[in-house]
Design a protein around this motif. Sequence first.
Motif, PDB file in Angstrom:
ATOM      1  N   ALA A 241       0.870  -1.245   0.109  1.00 22.21           N
ATOM      2  CA  ALA A 241       0.022   0.071   0.025  1.00 22.21           C
ATOM      3  C   ALA A 241       0.814   1.230  -0.023  1.00 22.21           C
ATOM      4  N   ALA A 242       1.827   1.379   0.851  1.00 20.95           N
ATOM      5  CA  ALA A 242       2.786   2.378   1.004  1.00 20.95           C
ATOM      6  C   ALA A 242       3.515   2.515  -0.340  1.00 20.95           C
ATOM      7  N   LEU A 243       4.034   1.305  -1.150  1.00 24.35           N
ATOM      8  CA  LEU A 243       4.621   1.664  -2.643  1.00 24.35           C
ATOM      9  C   LEU A 243       3.867   2.177  -3.678  1.00 24.35           C
ATOM     10  N   THR A 244       2.719   1.621  -3.512  1.00 26.50           N
ATOM     11  CA  THR A 244       1.753   1.751  -4.613  1.00 26.50           C
ATOM     12  C   THR A 244       1.073   2.972  -4.587  1.00 26.50           C
ATOM     13  N   GLY A 245       0.730   3.490  -3.176  1.00 23.14           N
ATOM     14  CA  GLY A 245      -0.214   4.690  -3.008  1.00 23.14           C
ATOM     15  C   GLY A 245      -1.618   4.340  -3.087  1.00 23.14           C
ATOM     16  N   LEU A 246      -2.009   3.189  -2.996  1.00 24.93           N
ATOM     17  CA  LEU A 246      -3.073   2.476  -3.078  1.00 24.93           C
ATOM     18  C   LEU A 246      -3.795   2.433  -1.720  1.00 24.93           C
ATOM     19  N   ALA A 247      -5.209   2.413  -1.563  1.00 25.29           N
ATOM     20  CA  ALA A 247      -5.733   2.175  -0.321  1.00 25.29           C
ATOM     21  C   ALA A 247      -5.516   0.806   0.267  1.00 25.29           C
ATOM     22  N   PRO A 248      -5.391   0.638   1.435  1.00 22.10           N
ATOM     23  CA  PRO A 248      -5.302  -0.883   1.997  1.00 22.10           C
ATOM     24  C   PRO A 248      -6.395  -1.837   1.756  1.00 22.10           C
ATOM     25  N   ALA A 249      -7.413  -1.405   1.423  1.00 20.26           N
ATOM     26  CA  ALA A 249      -8.715  -2.207   1.121  1.00 20.26           C
ATOM     27  C   ALA A 249      -8.360  -2.519  -0.394  1.00 20.26           C
ATOM     28  N   SER A 250      -7.788  -1.703  -1.341  1.00 24.66           N
ATOM     29  CA  SER A 250      -7.750  -1.954  -2.680  1.00 24.66           C
ATOM     30  C   SER A 250      -6.672  -2.917  -2.916  1.00 24.66           C
ATOM     31  N   VAL A 251      -5.537  -2.715  -1.956  1.00 25.66           N
ATOM     32  CA  VAL A 251      -4.299  -3.809  -1.859  1.00 25.66           C
ATOM     33  C   VAL A 251      -4.954  -5.391  -1.559  1.00 25.66           C
ATOM     34  N   THR A 252      -5.926  -5.287  -0.652  1.00 26.63           N
ATOM     35  CA  THR A 252      -6.280  -6.653  -0.403  1.00 26.63           C
ATOM     36  C   THR A 252      -6.976  -7.219  -1.651  1.00 26.63           C
ATOM     37  N   GLY A 253      -7.823  -6.569  -2.053  1.00 22.95           N
ATOM     38  CA  GLY A 253      -8.609  -6.936  -3.322  1.00 22.95           C
ATOM     39  C   GLY A 253      -7.646  -7.507  -4.393  1.00 22.95           C
ATOM     40  N   LEU A 254      -6.500  -6.676  -4.456  1.00 25.46           N
ATOM     41  CA  LEU A 254      -5.611  -6.691  -5.855  1.00 25.46           C
ATOM     42  C   LEU A 254      -4.691  -8.020  -5.316  1.00 25.46           C
ATOM     43  N   LEU A 255      -4.419  -8.182  -4.374  1.00 25.78           N
ATOM     44  CA  LEU A 255      -3.718  -9.416  -3.704  1.00 25.78           C
ATOM     45  C   LEU A 255      -4.494 -10.640  -3.920  1.00 25.78           C
ATOM     46  N   ASP A 256      -5.702 -10.483  -3.519  1.00 29.95           N
ATOM     47  CA  ASP A 256      -6.671 -11.787  -3.767  1.00 29.95           C
ATOM     48  C   ASP A 256      -6.788 -12.166  -5.177  1.00 29.95           C
ATOM     49  N   ARG A 257      -6.784 -11.095  -6.069  1.00 30.57           N
ATOM     50  CA  ARG A 257      -7.069 -11.588  -7.333  1.00 30.57           C
ATOM     51  C   ARG A 257      -5.622 -12.205  -8.126  1.00 30.57           C
ATOM     52  N   LEU A 258      -4.583 -11.618  -7.412  1.00 29.98           N
ATOM     53  CA  LEU A 258      -3.115 -12.151  -7.896  1.00 29.98           C
ATOM     54  C   LEU A 258      -2.930 -13.360  -7.436  1.00 29.98           C
ATOM     55  N   GLU A 259      -3.305 -13.711  -6.081  1.00 25.77           N
ATOM     56  CA  GLU A 259      -3.269 -15.144  -5.562  1.00 25.77           C
ATOM     57  C   GLU A 259      -4.315 -16.108  -6.348  1.00 25.77           C
ATOM     58  N   SER A 260      -5.576 -15.727  -6.650  1.00 23.77           N
ATOM     59  CA  SER A 260      -6.257 -16.420  -7.491  1.00 23.77           C
ATOM     60  C   SER A 260      -5.939 -17.070  -8.851  1.00 23.77           C
ATOM     61  N   LYS A 261      -5.075 -15.970  -9.577  1.00 25.41           N
ATOM     62  CA  LYS A 261      -4.428 -16.229 -10.862  1.00 25.41           C
ATOM     63  C   LYS A 261      -3.141 -17.020 -10.793  1.00 25.41           C
ATOM     64  N   GLY A 262      -2.845 -17.359  -9.504  1.00 24.76           N
ATOM     65  CA  GLY A 262      -1.632 -18.210  -9.273  1.00 24.76           C
ATOM     66  C   GLY A 262      -0.043 -17.333  -9.449  1.00 24.76           C
ATOM     67  N   PHE A 263      -0.164 -15.842  -9.596  1.00 27.73           N
ATOM     68  CA  PHE A 263       0.960 -15.077  -9.515  1.00 27.73           C
ATOM     69  C   PHE A 263       1.586 -14.929  -7.972  1.00 27.73           C
ATOM     70  N   VAL A 264       0.896 -14.908  -7.055  1.00 26.85           N
ATOM     71  CA  VAL A 264       1.384 -14.632  -5.739  1.00 26.85           C
ATOM     72  C   VAL A 264       0.781 -15.773  -4.849  1.00 26.85           C
ATOM     73  N   ARG A 265       1.577 -15.769  -3.646  1.00 29.56           N
ATOM     74  CA  ARG A 265       0.959 -16.432  -2.504  1.00 29.56           C
ATOM     75  C   ARG A 265       1.190 -15.546  -1.063  1.00 29.56           C
ATOM     76  N   ARG A 266       0.355 -15.944  -0.408  1.00 22.52           N
ATOM     77  CA  ARG A 266       0.559 -15.187   1.171  1.00 22.52           C
ATOM     78  C   ARG A 266       1.346 -16.376   1.926  1.00 22.52           C
ATOM     79  N   VAL A 267       2.073 -15.897   2.602  1.00 22.70           N
ATOM     80  CA  VAL A 267       2.948 -16.972   3.485  1.00 22.70           C
ATOM     81  C   VAL A 267       3.274 -16.219   4.857  1.00 22.70           C
ATOM     82  N   LYS A 268       3.447 -17.100   6.013  1.00 24.67           N
ATOM     83  CA  LYS A 268       3.706 -16.455   7.374  1.00 24.67           C
ATOM     84  C   LYS A 268       5.294 -15.707   7.190  1.00 24.67           C
ATOM     85  N   HIS A 269       5.251 -14.731   7.957  1.00 28.67           N
ATOM     86  CA  HIS A 269       6.541 -13.703   8.041  1.00 28.67           C
ATOM     87  C   HIS A 269       7.507 -14.727   8.651  1.00 28.67           C
TER      88      HIS A 269
END
Length: 161
Positions: free
Chosen positions: A68-96
Amino acid sequence: MSERERERTDEAARAETLRQLMDVGRAHSAVTVMFHSAVAAKQGLNATEEKTLDFLQREGPLTAKDLAALTGLAPASVTGLLDRLESKGFVRRVKHPTDKRRVLVELDEEKLDELAEFFEDWARDIVEACEEFSTDELKTVVRFLSVMSERQRKAAARLSG
């Protein structure tokens, strides 16, 4: 020519150069968006998704807050963006690795490799075009683009609230 006339001439030349810079900047922005939209469309992405993958490739795994900080997008927009990228297989969420309460977003490098071919010709074009410029000129361009990128990131953040 008097000092005052020279100043007026310099001011007029600067104003005209700034006008040209704004015109060229607008044209460059438009073709950049169109290029990235075309690349993204080849993989079923939109331009924002494609550029987010670019951030992750350059920066490494990031939290949604970091994105969100890098893109300037609102946090809610980033969440939706990441959901889409994950469903398309480009990213995955992992534990820190050090803070199990946090989640990192990391790229699927194999899936990202599918995008690389679209940039190879463009990278060659850039190298070829840069042959026209001296190293000092290129350093000035790098400095200018760095300043403008930071200003535009801040402008995007202001627009996102």
